[in-house]
Design a protein around this motif. Structure first.
Motif, mmCIF file in Angstrom:
data_model
loop_
_atom_site.group_PDB
_atom_site.id
_atom_site.type_symbol
_atom_site.label_atom_id
_atom_site.label_comp_id
_atom_site.label_asym_id
_atom_site.label_seq_id
_atom_site.Cartn_x
_atom_site.Cartn_y
_atom_site.Cartn_z
ATOM 1 N N VAL A 1 -24.785 -6.576 19.802
ATOM 2 C CA VAL A 1 -23.424 -6.619 20.349
ATOM 3 C C VAL A 1 -22.565 -7.614 19.579
ATOM 4 O O VAL A 1 -21.404 -7.325 19.244
ATOM 5 C CB VAL A 1 -23.466 -6.967 21.850
ATOM 6 C CG1 VAL A 1 -22.067 -7.280 22.376
ATOM 7 C CG2 VAL A 1 -24.089 -5.815 22.641
ATOM 8 N N ARG B 1 -32.659 0.622 26.740
ATOM 9 C CA ARG B 1 -31.674 0.838 27.802
ATOM 10 C C ARG B 1 -30.818 -0.416 28.018
ATOM 11 O O ARG B 1 -29.599 -0.321 28.237
ATOM 12 C CB ARG B 1 -32.380 1.215 29.114
ATOM 13 C CG ARG B 1 -33.085 2.558 29.066
ATOM 14 C CD ARG B 1 -33.470 3.031 30.456
ATOM 15 N NE ARG B 1 -34.404 2.136 31.118
ATOM 16 C CZ ARG B 1 -35.726 2.198 30.985
ATOM 17 N NH1 ARG B 1 -36.273 3.104 30.182
ATOM 18 N NH2 ARG B 1 -36.518 1.353 31.623
ATOM 19 N N THR C 1 -30.042 -2.747 25.807
ATOM 20 C CA THR C 1 -29.084 -2.863 24.707
ATOM 21 C C THR C 1 -27.914 -1.920 24.908
ATOM 22 O O THR C 1 -26.745 -2.297 24.685
ATOM 23 C CB THR C 1 -29.794 -2.577 23.373
ATOM 24 O OG1 THR C 1 -30.775 -3.595 23.145
ATOM 25 C CG2 THR C 1 -28.817 -2.557 22.217
ATOM 26 N N GLU C 2 -28.195 -0.706 25.340
ATOM 27 C CA GLU C 2 -27.117 0.249 25.593
ATOM 28 C C GLU C 2 -26.192 -0.249 26.697
ATOM 29 O O GLU C 2 -24.953 -0.120 26.610
ATOM 30 C CB GLU C 2 -27.703 1.603 25.950
ATOM 31 C CG GLU C 2 -28.420 2.275 24.789
ATOM 32 C CD GLU C 2 -29.206 3.511 25.196
ATOM 33 O OE1 GLU C 2 -29.549 4.310 24.305
ATOM 34 O OE2 GLU C 2 -29.484 3.677 26.412
ATOM 35 N N ASN D 1 -25.550 -3.376 27.529
ATOM 36 C CA ASN D 1 -24.724 -4.489 27.079
ATOM 37 C C ASN D 1 -23.705 -4.074 26.028
ATOM 38 O O ASN D 1 -22.612 -4.640 25.963
ATOM 39 C CB ASN D 1 -25.619 -5.621 26.572
ATOM 40 C CG ASN D 1 -26.191 -6.429 27.719
ATOM 41 O OD1 ASN D 1 -25.507 -6.704 28.700
ATOM 42 N ND2 ASN D 1 -27.468 -6.791 27.620
ATOM 43 N N ALA D 2 -24.033 -3.050 25.242
ATOM 44 C CA ALA D 2 -23.031 -2.512 24.329
ATOM 45 C C ALA D 2 -21.867 -1.910 25.115
ATOM 46 O O ALA D 2 -20.697 -2.097 24.775
ATOM 47 C CB ALA D 2 -23.661 -1.474 23.411
ATOM 48 N N GLY D 3 -22.200 -1.205 26.189
ATOM 49 C CA GLY D 3 -21.147 -0.662 27.042
ATOM 50 C C GLY D 3 -20.369 -1.742 27.750
ATOM 51 O O GLY D 3 -19.132 -1.678 27.848
ATOM 52 N N ARG D 4 -21.052 -2.747 28.263
ATOM 53 C CA ARG D 4 -20.394 -3.853 28.974
ATOM 54 C C ARG D 4 -19.347 -4.529 28.087
ATOM 55 O O ARG D 4 -18.285 -4.929 28.565
ATOM 56 C CB ARG D 4 -21.440 -4.866 29.431
ATOM 57 C CG ARG D 4 -20.856 -6.143 30.040
ATOM 58 C CD ARG D 4 -21.935 -7.145 30.372
ATOM 59 N NE ARG D 4 -22.600 -6.862 31.634
ATOM 60 C CZ ARG D 4 -22.173 -7.291 32.830
ATOM 61 N NH1 ARG D 4 -21.062 -8.021 32.914
ATOM 62 N NH2 ARG D 4 -22.846 -7.005 33.917
ATOM 63 N N ALA E 1 -19.991 0.337 22.547
ATOM 64 C CA ALA E 1 -20.986 1.418 22.606
ATOM 65 C C ALA E 1 -20.780 2.428 21.483
ATOM 66 O O ALA E 1 -21.730 3.104 21.075
ATOM 67 C CB ALA E 1 -20.929 2.113 23.959
ATOM 68 N N ASP E 2 -19.557 2.532 20.960
ATOM 69 C CA ASP E 2 -19.289 3.464 19.869
ATOM 70 C C ASP E 2 -19.827 2.963 18.534
ATOM 71 O O ASP E 2 -19.934 3.732 17.572
ATOM 72 C CB ASP E 2 -17.792 3.718 19.747
ATOM 73 C CG ASP E 2 -16.991 2.453 19.482
ATOM 74 O OD1 ASP E 2 -17.407 1.369 19.958
ATOM 75 O OD2 ASP E 2 -15.946 2.526 18.806
ATOM 76 N N THR F 1 -26.080 1.788 18.327
ATOM 77 C CA THR F 1 -27.069 2.800 18.686
ATOM 78 C C THR F 1 -28.406 2.102 18.879
ATOM 79 O O THR F 1 -28.821 1.304 18.032
ATOM 80 C CB THR F 1 -27.217 3.856 17.582
ATOM 81 O OG1 THR F 1 -25.956 4.491 17.364
ATOM 82 C CG2 THR F 1 -28.258 4.897 17.964
#
Length: 253
Positions: free
Chosen positions: A77, A98, A100-101, A103-106, A110-111, A114
């Motif tokens: 991130v 999951r 990592t995904e 926290n990338a979204g938070r 997220a774009d 990966t």
């Protein structure tokens, strides 16, 4: 007690501390941000690593970055927030992928991030190359015959440092011409030249970006280390420390 048995004791103490801790939060704060924490993912609050010194990694010069053993995904991130366009986080633990995904979204990246389940580089595609590869690997060299395939033993132990050797060796074929490897590592238990020796053998130039003495181990884990080990850090010849390292392939010079 032999060194590897000593490392097994310390690692098992840390794992037991995790399993007995009923206070782990679902969300924690680090570096002025909040992060999601799933069960069965190592809590960085126990022992923050290279992410505390992420500003020393030249993300602004990178367009691609790989985090090995991404865990909660903090370094992935941070790389994306610093402008890296393509970030890949790899972890053998599906819960970490999951996490990592999440926290990338938070943090709104997220774009760019990966995350994949991977045994070292197994999930990297043949055409992928990276400007930076980072890992906070297992520090402890426990006897191979007592290490199992559980997530916690994978996180804590690396018998004969076989995984670390593979990490360095295989990274050579995954770096761009100007790419670098970054490692947060603790040579705290009697092998102060391990990474430098591996770098020389495999073909890297090593530079220390940050060094921390062992006496600064997190308070939450202090009782996992026998008192005579921590006291021994006063010995200037022991060279027990944690450090953030930059490794440059010699072929790129």
């Amino acid at each position: 007690m032999e060194a590897r048995d000593f490392e097994l004791l310390i690692g098992q103490n840390i794992i037991d501390r995790y399993h007995s801790d009923e206070t782990r939060p679902a969300v924690f704060e680090l570096l002025g941000r909040e992060w999601d924490l799933l069960d069965d993912v190592w809590p960085p609050a126990y022992s923050p690593g290279g992410e505390l010194f992420a500003d020393l990694i030249p993300f602004t010069e990178m367009s691609s970055f790989l985090e090995m053993g991404c865990g909660t995904g903090i370094m992935s991130v941070l790389a994306a927030l610093s402008g890296v366009e393509r970030v890949v986080g790899l972890d053998i633990n599906p819960a970490a992928v999951r996490n990592t995904e999440l926290n990338a979204g938070r943090h709104g990246v997220a774009d760019r991030v990966t995350a994949r389940v991977s045994d070292l580089y197994s999930a990297v595609t043949p055409d992928e190359r990276f400007d930076g590869i980072y890992w906070n690997p297992p520090f402890l060299n426990a006897p191979e015959d007592v290490v199992d395939s559980s997530i916690w033993h994978e996180t804590m132990f690396d018998p004969a440092y076989a995984k670390l050797r593979r990490f360095f060796h295989d990274a050579l074929g995954l770096l761009t011409p100007e790419g670098r490897v970054y490692l947060w590592f603790g040579e705290a238990l009697g092998n102060p030249t391990l990474v430098r020796d591996l770098a020389d053998d495999i073909g890297y130039e090593l530079r220390v970006l940050k060094r921390i003495e062992l006496t600064e181990i997190p308070e939450a884990l202090a009782d996992a280390f026998p008192g005579d080990l921590v006291a021994g850090a006063d010995d200037p010849d022991a060279e027990w420390h944690l450090h953030l390292l930059e490794l440059t392939p010699l072929r790129s010079r």
